[in-house]
Design a protein around this motif. Structure first.
Motif, PDB file in Angstrom:
ATOM      1  N   ILE A 230      28.580  42.088  52.592  1.00 56.99           N
ATOM      2  CA  ILE A 230      28.227  43.023  51.525  1.00 56.99           C
ATOM      3  C   ILE A 230      29.477  43.580  50.866  1.00 56.99           C
ATOM      4  O   ILE A 230      29.598  43.582  49.640  1.00 56.99           O
ATOM      5  N   ARG A 231      30.457  44.039  51.652  1.00 60.38           N
ATOM      6  CA  ARG A 231      31.660  44.615  51.049  1.00 60.38           C
ATOM      7  C   ARG A 231      32.459  43.588  50.269  1.00 60.38           C
ATOM      8  O   ARG A 231      33.174  43.926  49.337  1.00 60.38           O
ATOM      9  N   SER A 232      32.334  42.320  50.617  1.00 62.27           N
ATOM     10  CA  SER A 232      33.079  41.279  49.906  1.00 62.27           C
ATOM     11  C   SER A 232      32.266  40.596  48.805  1.00 62.27           C
ATOM     12  O   SER A 232      32.761  39.691  48.145  1.00 62.27           O
ATOM     13  N   GLY A 233      31.018  41.017  48.610  1.00 62.59           N
ATOM     14  CA  GLY A 233      30.188  40.464  47.540  1.00 62.59           C
ATOM     15  C   GLY A 233      29.728  39.038  47.770  1.00 62.59           C
ATOM     16  O   GLY A 233      29.436  38.314  46.829  1.00 62.59           O
ATOM     17  N   ARG A 234      29.628  38.640  49.007  1.00 58.15           N
ATOM     18  CA  ARG A 234      29.294  37.243  49.318  1.00 58.15           C
ATOM     19  C   ARG A 234      27.985  36.768  48.677  1.00 58.15           C
ATOM     20  O   ARG A 234      27.881  35.638  48.243  1.00 58.15           O
ATOM     21  N   TRP A 235      26.967  37.606  48.617  1.00 54.90           N
ATOM     22  CA  TRP A 235      25.658  37.178  48.113  1.00 54.90           C
ATOM     23  C   TRP A 235      25.444  37.560  46.653  1.00 54.90           C
ATOM     24  O   TRP A 235      24.347  37.432  46.134  1.00 54.90           O
TER      25      TRP A 235
ATOM     26  N   ILE B 243      34.516  38.758  41.214  1.00 58.89           N
ATOM     27  CA  ILE B 243      35.915  38.599  40.816  1.00 58.89           C
ATOM     28  C   ILE B 243      36.761  39.344  41.848  1.00 58.89           C
ATOM     29  O   ILE B 243      36.454  40.481  42.211  1.00 58.89           O
ATOM     30  N   VAL B 244      37.834  38.720  42.293  1.00 59.46           N
ATOM     31  CA  VAL B 244      38.730  39.321  43.279  1.00 59.46           C
ATOM     32  C   VAL B 244      40.085  39.543  42.617  1.00 59.46           C
ATOM     33  O   VAL B 244      40.591  38.665  41.913  1.00 59.46           O
ATOM     34  N   GLN B 245      40.661  40.718  42.827  1.00 60.81           N
ATOM     35  CA  GLN B 245      41.956  41.066  42.252  1.00 60.81           C
ATOM     36  C   GLN B 245      42.877  41.571  43.365  1.00 60.81           C
ATOM     37  O   GLN B 245      42.448  42.330  44.228  1.00 60.81           O
ATOM     38  N   THR B 246      44.146  41.168  43.326  1.00 63.29           N
ATOM     39  CA  THR B 246      45.145  41.642  44.279  1.00 63.29           C
ATOM     40  C   THR B 246      46.079  42.606  43.585  1.00 63.29           C
ATOM     41  O   THR B 246      46.492  42.373  42.449  1.00 63.29           O
ATOM     42  N   PHE B 247      46.403  43.701  44.270  1.00 69.09           N
ATOM     43  CA  PHE B 247      47.364  44.683  43.775  1.00 69.09           C
ATOM     44  C   PHE B 247      48.622  44.586  44.637  1.00 69.09           C
ATOM     45  O   PHE B 247      48.540  44.699  45.855  1.00 69.09           O
ATOM     46  N   ASN B 248      49.758  44.391  44.014  1.00 65.56           N
ATOM     47  CA  ASN B 248      51.045  44.430  44.709  1.00 65.56           C
ATOM     48  C   ASN B 248      51.748  45.698  44.278  1.00 65.56           C
ATOM     49  O   ASN B 248      52.182  45.824  43.141  1.00 65.56           O
ATOM     50  N   TRP B 249      51.853  46.661  45.195  1.00 69.32           N
ATOM     51  CA  TRP B 249      52.427  47.959  44.895  1.00 69.32           C
ATOM     52  C   TRP B 249      53.942  47.894  44.893  1.00 69.32           C
ATOM     53  O   TRP B 249      54.546  47.214  45.715  1.00 69.32           O
ATOM     54  N   LYS B 250      54.558  48.639  44.024  1.00 66.91           N
ATOM     55  CA  LYS B 250      56.007  48.766  43.998  1.00 66.91           C
ATOM     56  C   LYS B 250      56.462  49.436  45.292  1.00 66.91           C
ATOM     57  O   LYS B 250      55.860  50.420  45.734  1.00 66.91           O
TER      58      LYS B 250
ATOM     59  N   SER C  87      28.598  41.296  40.947  1.00 66.46           N
ATOM     60  CA  SER C  87      27.447  41.557  40.082  1.00 66.46           C
ATOM     61  C   SER C  87      26.187  40.988  40.718  1.00 66.46           C
ATOM     62  O   SER C  87      26.187  39.867  41.218  1.00 66.46           O
ATOM     63  N   TYR C  88      25.097  41.771  40.663  1.00 63.78           N
ATOM     64  CA  TYR C  88      23.833  41.390  41.291  1.00 63.78           C
ATOM     65  C   TYR C  88      22.696  41.394  40.280  1.00 63.78           C
ATOM     66  O   TYR C  88      22.764  42.050  39.249  1.00 63.78           O
TER      67      TYR C  88
END
Length: 143
Positions: free
Chosen positions: A4-9, A14-21, A33-34
């Protein structure tokens, strides 16, 4: 809980990665989206799982693990939100435990997950950024 937290179903995600300074540990977000009513149902299942799940076992890149789940106060955003941490002991040869925070928010028929990773410490996804992203998501759903 993980699905559920990863939106599997979800119908789409869309997955986005944040690289912090000045931080080697990444953060990320997953926007899922469901179809009508499915986000409500999935979020209810996530809340039920968090009410009873305090640990789980799994297998990852480094082998088998046992994660401890700790529920936290969620920010007041979206239609509903939860926040929790998953802590995985990494063993004596590592700099400390893997500590990953999750903030999961439902806005209409979408669920967005914000996650912040740290090893040997604890950090949180910036609440102000969560709020701004959720506001953008809500505005994008208006007719």
């Amino acid at each position: 809980m993980i699905d559920i937290r990863s939106g599997r179903w979800a119908s789409a995600r869309i997955v986005q990665t944040f690289n912090w300074k000045n931080d080697i540990w990444p953060a990320g977000s997953t926007l899922a989206s469901y179809e009508d009513g499915e986000a409500d149902q999935s979020f209810m299942e996530l809340k039920q799982a968090l009410a009873s799940c305090r640990s789980y076992e799994g297998e990852g890149y480094a082998g088998k693990f046992k994660a401890t789940v700790a529920v936290e106060a969620a920010p007041p955003v979206g239609d509903e939100a939860v926040s929790f941490r998953e802590i995985i002991p990494m063993g004596r040869e590592n700099p400390g435990d893997r500590d990953e925070q999750f903030i999961v928010v439902r806005v209409g028929n979408t669920i967005v997950e914000f996650t912040m990773l740290n090893v040997g410490g604890s950090s949180s996804f910036p609440t102000e950024l969560v709020s701004r992203q959720v506001d953008r998501l809500r505005n994008a759903q208006r007719p």
